[in-house]
Design an enzyme around this catalytic site. Structure first.
Site, PDB file in Angstrom:
ATOM      1  N   LYS A  42       0.784  -0.895  -0.047  1.00 44.30           N
ATOM      2  CA  LYS A  42       0.391  -0.083   0.192  1.00 44.30           C
ATOM      3  C   LYS A  42       0.928   1.294   0.367  1.00 44.30           C
ATOM      4  O   LYS A  42      -0.042   2.485  -0.399  1.00 44.30           O
ATOM      5  CB  LYS A  42      -1.167   0.061   0.967  1.00 44.30           C
ATOM      6  CG  LYS A  42      -1.538  -1.062   1.558  1.00 44.30           C
ATOM      7  CD  LYS A  42      -2.547  -1.215   3.133  1.00 44.30           C
ATOM      8  CE  LYS A  42      -2.976  -2.562   3.438  1.00 44.30           C
ATOM      9  NZ  LYS A  42      -3.231  -2.722   4.429  1.00 44.30           N
ATOM     10  N   GLU A  98       7.483   2.088  -6.757  1.00 43.90           N
ATOM     11  CA  GLU A  98       7.899   2.131  -4.919  1.00 43.90           C
ATOM     12  C   GLU A  98       7.588   2.331  -4.093  1.00 43.90           C
ATOM     13  O   GLU A  98       8.001   4.195  -4.402  1.00 43.90           O
ATOM     14  CB  GLU A  98       8.936   0.633  -4.723  1.00 43.90           C
ATOM     15  CG  GLU A  98       8.701  -0.159  -3.883  1.00 43.90           C
ATOM     16  CD  GLU A  98       7.757  -0.573  -3.057  1.00 43.90           C
ATOM     17  OE1 GLU A  98       7.435  -0.210  -2.029  1.00 43.90           O
ATOM     18  OE2 GLU A  98       8.380  -1.808  -2.019  1.00 43.90           O
ATOM     19  N   ASP A 102      14.819  -0.647   0.825  1.00 44.78           N
ATOM     20  CA  ASP A 102      15.290  -0.867   1.876  1.00 44.78           C
ATOM     21  C   ASP A 102      16.625  -1.845   1.519  1.00 44.78           C
ATOM     22  O   ASP A 102      18.277  -1.415   0.681  1.00 44.78           O
ATOM     23  CB  ASP A 102      14.409  -1.670   2.513  1.00 44.78           C
ATOM     24  CG  ASP A 102      14.908  -0.742   3.947  1.00 44.78           C
ATOM     25  OD1 ASP A 102      16.603  -0.128   4.579  1.00 44.78           O
ATOM     26  OD2 ASP A 102      14.713  -1.969   4.973  1.00 44.78           O
ATOM     27  N   PHE A 151      13.817   5.185  10.787  1.00 45.55           N
ATOM     28  CA  PHE A 151      13.053   3.976  10.546  1.00 45.55           C
ATOM     29  C   PHE A 151      12.311   5.077  10.174  1.00 45.55           C
ATOM     30  O   PHE A 151      11.894   6.208  11.103  1.00 45.55           O
ATOM     31  CB  PHE A 151      12.274   3.436  11.255  1.00 45.55           C
ATOM     32  CG  PHE A 151      11.522   2.535  10.332  1.00 45.55           C
ATOM     33  CD1 PHE A 151      11.461   1.809  10.019  1.00 45.55           C
ATOM     34  CD2 PHE A 151       9.701   3.144  11.016  1.00 45.55           C
ATOM     35  CE1 PHE A 151      10.391   0.008   9.419  1.00 45.55           C
ATOM     36  CE2 PHE A 151       8.720   2.253  10.797  1.00 45.55           C
ATOM     37  CZ  PHE A 151       8.743   1.433   9.797  1.00 45.55           C
TER      38      PHE A 151
HETATM   39  P1  IMP Z   1      13.127  -4.168   1.087  1.00 44.66           P
HETATM   40  O1  IMP Z   1      12.083  -5.374   0.951  1.00 44.66           O
HETATM   41  O2  IMP Z   1      14.051  -4.513   2.738  1.00 44.66           O
HETATM   42  O3  IMP Z   1      13.629  -3.084  -0.068  1.00 44.66           O
HETATM   43  O4  IMP Z   1      11.666  -3.402   2.025  1.00 44.66           O
HETATM   44  C1  IMP Z   1      10.977  -2.271   1.398  1.00 44.66           C
HETATM   45  C2  IMP Z   1       9.339  -2.077   2.022  1.00 44.66           C
HETATM   46  O5  IMP Z   1       9.873  -1.914   2.979  1.00 44.66           O
HETATM   47  C3  IMP Z   1       9.149  -1.119   1.399  1.00 44.66           C
HETATM   48  O6  IMP Z   1       8.239  -1.002   0.484  1.00 44.66           O
HETATM   49  C4  IMP Z   1       8.320  -0.305   3.286  1.00 44.66           C
HETATM   50  O7  IMP Z   1       7.050  -1.270   2.780  1.00 44.66           O
HETATM   51  C5  IMP Z   1       9.225  -1.255   3.898  1.00 44.66           C
HETATM   52  N1  IMP Z   1       9.689  -0.228   4.588  1.00 44.66           N
HETATM   53  C6  IMP Z   1      11.370   0.214   4.436  1.00 44.66           C
HETATM   54  N2  IMP Z   1      11.730   0.966   4.951  1.00 44.66           N
HETATM   55  C7  IMP Z   1      10.666   0.746   5.743  1.00 44.66           C
HETATM   56  C8  IMP Z   1      10.768   1.999   6.590  1.00 44.66           C
HETATM   57  O8  IMP Z   1      12.244   3.510   7.088  1.00 44.66           O
HETATM   58  N3  IMP Z   1       9.869   2.864   6.789  1.00 44.66           N
HETATM   59  C9  IMP Z   1       8.476   2.116   6.370  1.00 44.66           C
HETATM   60  N4  IMP Z   1       8.669   1.173   6.142  1.00 44.66           N
HETATM   61  C10 IMP Z   1       9.969   0.798   5.294  1.00 44.66           C
END
Ligand code: IMP
Ligand code: MG
Length: 180
Positions: A42, A98, A102, A151
């Site tokens: 979302k 996106e 992260d 975060f």
């Molecule tokens: P990744 O797979 O670790 O790259 O994470 C991607 C997903 O993690 C994003 O689409 C977010 O939903 C969530 N995410 C990563 N970092 C944050 C943050 O700092 N705040 C909120 N959601 C995060």
């Protein structure tokens, strides 16, 4: 809600201006062959909504939902498709939209999954990039802002489904998620 925010790092105006720039860049890059935006639910919803209105060429969009962290601030690396696309992407120029990259694990899975459906091209557009935490070799083609390893919530980004409606992006106070 504001009491849970330690610091606002991106104001609504900064976000708006940067999305406008991204929209113009995409418009000029895809002039001859308009793209299909694939918004990842979302978190990317507010970004997608503003981005598509900053794009000056015809675009279409579709939505996908994948499993996220749940009530935790750390990625599990396991990705599950909860809602798939309605549109067939074969031979189209796909741009995945996106909220944040992260670890990159979510996008690595998504890019691989969508690539197997034979799009003409596939690129990644993210509002935020946290390169210091990268595990998978994902490099966004379009990026709004590079942020440090904190975060953040707001403008679509949540903690346990909260804060998505904040009009800015702020660092969440650590005490809010300390015990998860
Ligand atoms: P990744 O797979 O670790 O790259 O994470 C991607 C997903 O993690 C994003 O689409 C977010 O939903 C969530 N995410 C990563 N970092 C944050 C943050 O700092 N705040 C909120 N959601 C995060
Ligand atoms: Mg999330």
């Amino acid at each position: 809600m504001i009491n849970d925010i330690q610091e606002i790092i991106l104001t609504p105006e900064q976000i708006r201006n940067q999305i406008k720039e991204l929209g113009l860049k995409i418009s000029s890059d895809y002039q001859s062959d308009p793209p299909l935006l694939v918004g990842i639910l979302k978190g990317a919803l507010p970004f997608l909504a503003d981005l598509m209105r900053s794009i000056t060429i015809p675009v279409i969009y579709d939505l996908m939902a994948v499993s996220s962290y749940g009530a935790s601030t750390k990625s599990t690396g396991t990705v599950r498709i909860i809602k798939d696309l309605d549109i067939v992407i074969e031979n189209r120029n796909v741009i995945i939209v996106e909220d944040i990259v992260d670890t990159g694990l979510t996008l690595q899975y998504l890019v691989e999954n969508l690539r197997s459906r034979k799009p003409k091209t596939i690129k990644v557009c993210t509002l935020l990039d946290k390169p210091s935490r990268r595990v998978a070799p994902i490099q966004p083609d379009y990026n709004g802002f590079e942020i440090p390893d904190v975060f953040v919530v707001g403008f679509g980004l949540d903690y346990a489904e909260k804060y998505r409606n904040l009009p800015y992006i702020g660092v969440l106070k650590e005490k809010i998620y300390q015990n998860t």
